[in-house]
Design a protein around this motif. Structure first.
Motif, PDB file in Angstrom:
ATOM      1  N   TYR A  46     -15.053  72.932 -13.602  1.00 18.67           N
ATOM      2  CA  TYR A  46     -16.258  72.391 -14.222  1.00 18.67           C
ATOM      3  C   TYR A  46     -16.159  70.913 -14.604  1.00 18.67           C
ATOM      4  O   TYR A  46     -17.025  70.408 -15.298  1.00 18.67           O
ATOM      5  N   ALA A 126     -21.445  68.402 -16.435  1.00 22.08           N
ATOM      6  CA  ALA A 126     -21.647  69.852 -16.560  1.00 22.08           C
ATOM      7  C   ALA A 126     -22.814  70.304 -15.691  1.00 22.08           C
ATOM      8  O   ALA A 126     -22.760  71.371 -15.068  1.00 22.08           O
ATOM      9  N   HIS A 131     -21.983  74.138 -14.867  1.00 22.38           N
ATOM     10  CA  HIS A 131     -21.478  74.767 -16.091  1.00 22.38           C
ATOM     11  C   HIS A 131     -22.617  75.546 -16.734  1.00 22.38           C
ATOM     12  O   HIS A 131     -23.723  75.029 -16.885  1.00 22.38           O
TER      13      HIS A 131
END
Length: 457
Positions: A46, A126, A131
Motif C-alpha cells: 500500500y 493510499a 488502500h
C-alpha cells in the motif's frame, strides 16, 4: 512452545517473524503476525508505487516467511482502543512485538493548510494504491497545476504518478477508479518544492532519474536555485548518493530535456529549491489556488534562513510530503518529541524498566528513517532481545488457540487462506477488465472475498 504476536505485517513485522522462527537457539517458537487490514505486506502493498514492480516483487520474499509452518497470518485484527487491548494480547501470547510504523503525516503548521484541495501526500498514495481507508470520493484531478511540498521519494512518486500516462499504468495493479481519474487528468504542471538545496534532498538518484524518462514530460530546473547550494559547484565532498543527485539536477539545468514529438498532453515537472511554504492561498468555497513560499538561503550550519522575499506558485491541488510521525499506542509509553516508543535494544521501557514481554521494531522503534532493507537489522536486534528473555517469558501459560481467543475478544480474524481468496478475487477482477491483477479498493470487497472461504470454520 513460545507464542509471539507480531503487530504489523509490513517488512519490519515479517522480518521480525523470520528472525524468530529461523534461529536455532530457541526452536519451539510460534509467531502470529496480526494486521488491522485483511491483507499482508504493509507499505510494500500500500505504499510502493504501482509502476515500481521490482520493489513490489519483495512481496514474494515476505510471502515465503508468512507461509512458514510456524508463522500464522491473522488479518482484520484491530489492536488498541477500538480493538483488542495490549493486556488482552498478553493473556493470549507470551510476548508482543509492535511493528506498526509511523502512521501519520507531519503537518506544515501554516495558514490555509486545511483548505479544500490540500491533502497529505499519503492520502493520494493510499488512493492510487487501493488502500481501503483511502477517501471514498478519491481524487478527480481537475486541477491544471499541482504543488507537491517536499523532496523525498514519496514526493517523487506522487509527482511521477501525476505526470505518467494512464496507458502506461494499465498493466499495473492500480485500482480501476484511480486509473480512470488519471486518464481524465487535467494536470499540466507539477511543482515539487523543497525548502533546502539539492545536496540535502532526500530522494534517491534512481527515483529522481525516472522523472526524466516519462514520455511527454519535461523536467525543468532553475540553475540559479541550484547555484545557491554551497555543494553545487563542487559536490566531490558529498556522500555518493547526494553527489549523484546533484549531478542529475545539473544535467537537467544545463541541458533541458527536449519535448518528445507526437505525444498527447504535454506535462512539465518543475523542481524548485530554497522555498519554504508560508501559506496556502484560497478560501473554503473554491479551495486552494496557490502556495505562498518564502525564499530561503543556506545559514552555514546545514539549515536555511528566510529572506523575507515571497513567491506564489499556482496550484489547485496541493500534496504535502514533509515526513511521517508515529502515533501513541494504547498501553505503551510514548516519546512525543521523537514519535517513537522508548526502548532498549527493542525492549519497551516503562518507568525506566523493561515492560515484560513487550517489544518494538521498525519505525515505531527508531523513527521514520532508512529504506525497506533497514528493517532487517532492526528486526534482528529486537528478536535477539526477545530470545534472550525467552526462558522468563515461557513461565507464563497463555490462553488457548489465539484465533479463537481473538474472536472472544471481539475480533473476526482473516487467516492466510482468506488472503489467498482476496488474491484470487483480484486476479479475477482484473481479467474481467482486460487487465492483469487489479486491487480491490474497499473493505467490503476485501472482506467478502476473504470470507468466501471461511464459512463454517
Amino acid at each position: 512452545m513460545l507464542r509471539v504476536a507480531v503487530i504489523g505485517s509490513g517488512p519490519s513485522g515479517v522480518y521480525t517473524a523470520q528472525s524468530l522462527v529461523e534461529q536455532e537457539a530457541v526452536p519451539d517458537i510460534e509467531v502470529y503476525v496480526l494486521d488491522r487490514l485483511p491483507c499482508p505486506y504493509g507499505l510494500v502493498r500500500y505504499g510502493v508505487a504501482p509502476d515500481h514492480e521490482k520493489i513490489k516483487s519483495l512481496q514474494n520474499n515476505l510471502r515465503t516467511v508468512l507461509e512458514h509452518p510456524r508463522v500464522h497470518f491473522l488479518g482484520n485484527v484491530e489492536v488498541g482502543a477500538r480493538g483488542v487491548s495490549l493486556e488482552e494480547l498478553r493473556k493470549i501470547f507470551h510476548a508482543v512485538v509492535f511493528c506498526v510504523g509511523a502512521a501519520t503525516d507531519r503537518h506544515l503548521g501554516i495558514p490555509g493548510e486545511e483548505l479544500p484541495g490540500s491533502h497529505p501526500a499519503t492520502e493520494f498514495v493510499a488512493w492510487y494504491s487501493a488502500h481501503p481507508d483511502a477517501p471514498a470520493e478519491g481524487f478527480t484531478l481537475g486541477a491544471r497545476s499541482a504543488v507537491v511540498i517536499g523532496v523525498g521519494n514519496v514526493a517523487v512518486d506522487v509527482a511521477r504518478m501525476l505526470s505518467r500516462g494512464a496507458a502506461e499504468l494499465a498493466t499495473t495493479d492500480m485500482p480501476q477508479g484511480a486509473l480512470g481519474a488519471l486518464a481524465d487528468s487535467c494536470v499540466e504542471d507539477v511543482w515539487m518544492v523543497g525548502r533546502r538545496g539539492p545536496s540535502q534532498a532526500k530522494f534517491t538518484t534512481k527515483e529522481l532519474r525516472e522523472l526524466g524518462s516519462l514520455p511527454g514530460t519535461q523536467v525543468r530546473v532553475r540553475p540559479e536555485e541550484l547555484a545557491l547550494d554551497p555543494a553545487y559547484r563542487d559536490p566531490a565532498e558529498l556522500p555518493a548518493p547526494l553527489r549523484r543527485n546533484v549531478e542529475v539536477l545539473r544535467g537537467w539545468a544545463e541541458r533541458p530535456v527536449a519535448m518528445a514529438a507526437g505525444v498527447g498532453r504535454l506535462r512539465r515537472i518543475h523542481l524548485r529549491f530554497f522555498l519554504r511554504p508560508a501559506e496556502l492561498l484560497g478560501d473554503e468555497a473554491t479551495g486552494v489556488r496557490a502556495v505562498r513560499f518564502e525564499r530561503t538561503v543556506p545559514d552555514g550550519r546545514g539549515g536555511v534562513t528566510g529572506t523575507g522575499e515571497f513567491e506564489d506558485i499556482e496550484g489547485q491541488l496541493v500534496l504535502r510530503s514533509v515526513g511521517y510521525r508515529g502515533l501513541p499506542q494504547p498501553g505503551l509509553p510514548f516519546d512525543e518529541s521523537t514519535g517513537t516508543v522508548p526502548h532498549a535494544g527493542g525492549r519497551v521501557m516503562r518507568d525506566e524498566a523493561p515492560y515484560p514481554g513487550v517489544y518494538v521494531a521498525g519505525w515505531i522503534k527508531r523513527g521514520p528513517t532508512g529504506v525497506i532493507g533497514t528493517n532487517r537489522p532492526c528486526a534482528k536486534e529486537t528478536a535477539a532481545a526477545l530470545l534472550a528473555d525467552a526462558a522468563g517469558l515461557a513461565r507464563r501459560m497463555p490462553a488457548g488457540d489465539p484465533a479463537a481467543a481473538l474472536e472472544r475478544a471481539g475480533q473476526r480474524p482473516v487467516p492466510w487462506r482468506g488472503w489467498l481468496a482476496i488474491e484470487a478475487a483480484e486476479a479475477e477482477w482484473g481479467r474481467g477488465l482486460g487487465r492483469g491483477t487489479v486491487k480491490l479498493p474497499d473493505w467490503e470487497g476485501l472482506l467478502t472475498a476473504a470470507r468466501s472461504v471461511m464459512v463454517g470454520r
